[in-house]
Scaffold this motif. Sequence first.
Motif, PDB file in Angstrom:
ATOM      1  N   PHE A   1       0.835  -1.216   0.000  1.00 19.87           N
ATOM      2  CA  PHE A   1       0.000   0.000   0.000  1.00 19.87           C
ATOM      3  C   PHE A   1       0.859   1.251   0.000  1.00 19.87           C
ATOM      4  O   PHE A   1       2.074   1.192   0.108  1.00 19.87           O
ATOM      5  N   GLY A   2       0.177   2.410  -0.082  1.00 16.05           N
ATOM      6  CA  GLY A   2       0.866   3.708  -0.109  1.00 16.05           C
ATOM      7  C   GLY A   2       1.097   4.110  -1.553  1.00 16.05           C
ATOM      8  O   GLY A   2       0.169   4.134  -2.365  1.00 16.05           O
ATOM      9  N   GLY A   3       2.362   4.380  -1.889  1.00 16.48           N
ATOM     10  CA  GLY A   3       2.711   4.672  -3.271  1.00 16.48           C
ATOM     11  C   GLY A   3       2.746   6.149  -3.616  1.00 16.48           C
ATOM     12  O   GLY A   3       2.176   6.994  -2.902  1.00 16.48           O
TER      13      GLY A   3
ATOM     14  N   SER B   1      -6.682 -16.173  10.403  1.00 20.95           N
ATOM     15  CA  SER B   1      -6.765 -16.205   8.938  1.00 20.95           C
ATOM     16  C   SER B   1      -5.774 -17.193   8.325  1.00 20.95           C
ATOM     17  O   SER B   1      -5.926 -17.593   7.178  1.00 20.95           O
ATOM     18  N   GLY B   2      -4.765 -17.589   9.104  1.00 16.47           N
ATOM     19  CA  GLY B   2      -3.761 -18.518   8.579  1.00 16.47           C
ATOM     20  C   GLY B   2      -2.605 -17.802   7.904  1.00 16.47           C
ATOM     21  O   GLY B   2      -1.707 -18.446   7.377  1.00 16.47           O
ATOM     22  N   TYR B   3      -2.626 -16.473   7.925  1.00 16.89           N
ATOM     23  CA  TYR B   3      -1.546 -15.725   7.283  1.00 16.89           C
ATOM     24  C   TYR B   3      -0.760 -14.901   8.291  1.00 16.89           C
ATOM     25  O   TYR B   3      -1.329 -14.341   9.234  1.00 16.89           O
ATOM     26  N   GLN B   4       0.512 -14.820   8.036  1.00 17.30           N
ATOM     27  CA  GLN B   4       1.378 -13.906   8.770  1.00 17.30           C
ATOM     28  C   GLN B   4       1.437 -12.637   7.925  1.00 17.30           C
ATOM     29  O   GLN B   4       1.888 -12.694   6.774  1.00 17.30           O
ATOM     30  N   ILE B   5       0.951 -11.532   8.469  1.00 16.96           N
ATOM     31  CA  ILE B   5       0.899 -10.316   7.644  1.00 16.96           C
ATOM     32  C   ILE B   5       2.197  -9.529   7.736  1.00 16.96           C
ATOM     33  O   ILE B   5       2.701  -9.274   8.828  1.00 16.96           O
ATOM     34  N   LYS B   6       2.682  -9.140   6.566  1.00 15.10           N
ATOM     35  CA  LYS B   6       3.871  -8.286   6.496  1.00 15.10           C
ATOM     36  C   LYS B   6       3.503  -7.079   5.652  1.00 15.10           C
ATOM     37  O   LYS B   6       2.921  -7.243   4.572  1.00 15.10           O
ATOM     38  N   PRO B   7       3.786  -5.870   6.141  1.00 20.05           N
ATOM     39  CA  PRO B   7       3.444  -4.707   5.320  1.00 20.05           C
ATOM     40  C   PRO B   7       4.528  -4.413   4.284  1.00 20.05           C
ATOM     41  O   PRO B   7       5.716  -4.612   4.544  1.00 20.05           O
ATOM     42  N   LEU B   8       4.099  -3.960   3.126  1.00 22.35           N
ATOM     43  CA  LEU B   8       5.027  -3.363   2.154  1.00 22.35           C
ATOM     44  C   LEU B   8       4.458  -1.977   1.881  1.00 22.35           C
ATOM     45  O   LEU B   8       3.443  -1.839   1.196  1.00 22.35           O
ATOM     46  N   TYR B   9       5.098  -0.979   2.492  1.00 23.87           N
ATOM     47  CA  TYR B   9       4.613   0.388   2.363  1.00 23.87           C
ATOM     48  C   TYR B   9       5.528   1.133   1.400  1.00 23.87           C
ATOM     49  O   TYR B   9       6.744   1.181   1.605  1.00 23.87           O
ATOM     50  N   ILE B  10       4.948   1.694   0.348  1.00 22.58           N
ATOM     51  CA  ILE B  10       5.745   2.513  -0.576  1.00 22.58           C
ATOM     52  C   ILE B  10       5.470   3.976  -0.227  1.00 22.58           C
ATOM     53  O   ILE B  10       4.318   4.410  -0.181  1.00 22.58           O
ATOM     54  N   THR B  11       6.554   4.697   0.101  1.00 19.86           N
ATOM     55  CA  THR B  11       6.381   6.087   0.536  1.00 19.86           C
ATOM     56  C   THR B  11       5.981   6.958  -0.660  1.00 19.86           C
ATOM     57  O   THR B  11       6.070   6.525  -1.810  1.00 19.86           O
ATOM     58  N   LYS B  12       5.613   8.195  -0.355  1.00 25.38           N
ATOM     59  CA  LYS B  12       5.222   9.111  -1.436  1.00 25.38           C
ATOM     60  C   LYS B  12       6.385   9.360  -2.382  1.00 25.38           C
ATOM     61  O   LYS B  12       6.201   9.710  -3.536  1.00 25.38           O
TER      62      LYS B  12
ATOM     63  N   PRO C   1      14.110  -0.629   5.033  1.00 26.35           N
ATOM     64  CA  PRO C   1      14.050  -0.723   3.568  1.00 26.35           C
ATOM     65  C   PRO C   1      13.935  -2.181   3.131  1.00 26.35           C
ATOM     66  O   PRO C   1      14.460  -3.075   3.803  1.00 26.35           O
ATOM     67  N   CYS C   2      13.246  -2.406   2.037  1.00 29.04           N
ATOM     68  CA  CYS C   2      13.065  -3.792   1.586  1.00 29.04           C
ATOM     69  C   CYS C   2      12.943  -3.838   0.065  1.00 29.04           C
ATOM     70  O   CYS C   2      12.753  -2.796  -0.577  1.00 29.04           O
TER      71      CYS C   2
END
Length: 395
Positions: free
Chosen positions: A10-12, A35-46, A74-75
């Motif tokens: 999300f983001g962008g 839910s069975g999922y491990q949530i990891k965020p991927l945030y794209i900055t402005k 960073p990723c």
Amino acid sequence: MQNKTLLVAFGGASPEHEVSVLTAHQAIAALDSNSGYQIKPLYITKSGRWLTGEALLDLKNFEDLKKLEQQSVPCKFAHNEYGATVLQEGSKGFFSKKTETPIFAVLCAFHGSSGENGAFQGVCEMYNLPCTGSGVMGSAIGMDKVAAKSICRDHGIPVVDAVDFLEQEWIDGQPAITDQIEKLDYPVIVKPVHLGSSIGVEIVKNRDELIHAVETAFRYDQHILVEKVISPLMEINCSVLGSSQKQRVSVCERPLSREEILSFKDKYMSDENMKGMASADREIPADIPDALATSIQETSKKIFRLISCSGLARLDFLVHADTHQFYFNEINTIPGSFSFYLWKESGLAFDQLILELIDRAVEEHQQRNRRIQSYETNLLSKKAVKGIKGLKDNK
Ligand SMILES: Nc1ncnc2c1ncn2[C@@H]1O[C@H](COP(=O)(O)OP(=O)(O)O)[C@@H](O)[C@H]1O
Ligand SMILES: [Mg+2]
């Protein structure tokens, strides 16, 4: 069972950045720990940096973006030694080992620009990752108001009369374009072709207002669309879930506006807590005749197929309030709040909606990988290469 990593992206670099943050956080909240999922965020900055880390899972942290960037890591996508796609985290120290997490699927929660127009979807495709929602083509067409409408027009789906032009065409031939627009009769509505959330959209009633609105819209986009205004207007939306082969459609909604056009404020800020699209004023199901609702729903499924969409989309229609003539207005391939409020009303809970989107992305990804991806030839064999002109030593 919490071993599958779901990357929530999300983001962008998009004017709808904040709306995307809200949509992503709504989806994260809907997916509980079972839910069975491990949530990891991927945030794209402005500015386009890719970040991950626990801090991004708390919406409150988005009040101070500078601090949030410092708290995040960073990723990037990479391939591990077995060829699987992983999220690689950390950039410090040349010799330090970077954390790598295999990704099961990506939940794509961008709104606008390269997160919704197929660019991010293309990156996922290159990395062979299942990504929710439409692929490159559906996303790209869905983001382009002119392309989506011309496909619909070609297939007999009514769209509003319009004129579209590029910035250079306006610079070179403003009087001719203005004449063409004036044949539509004022008032007309000016829109950037690739934006959403009513940014840069304005109704104008004369030439001066038109020129001003067009020049403002060019600050956001190089392609502008000017349409005839439908008045009195009733807006009707519905959501489609499925693939280009099979679709389901939600109940219709009627978003309610306090102004002439549905503004950014109407869409996202009618509630003090900014709960996103779900909190806007709307009538669900829309109080319209069944025949009109059914026509709009069937047309929505047809458009979803025509544009090669997948996963979820919300289709928006303009309806003349007196005659009930309806026109396709736009398709949102990643709708605000994933249109969960429409599916809730249609009997599908938000968590189930997200799980279905992920299952569909994984299934389509598997289907794609099962198809023949390469074609064995001996084109690069010594003998064949010998005959090809334009190569070094092959004159
Ligand atoms: N042809 C039209 N006639 C009247 N109002 C319109 C017309 N097109 C758009 N609008 C109004 O402007 C709003 C934003 O336009 P839209 O095409 O949906 O752009 P966006 O992608 O920014 O949402 C619509 O929700 C509607 O209220
Ligand atoms: Mg709209």
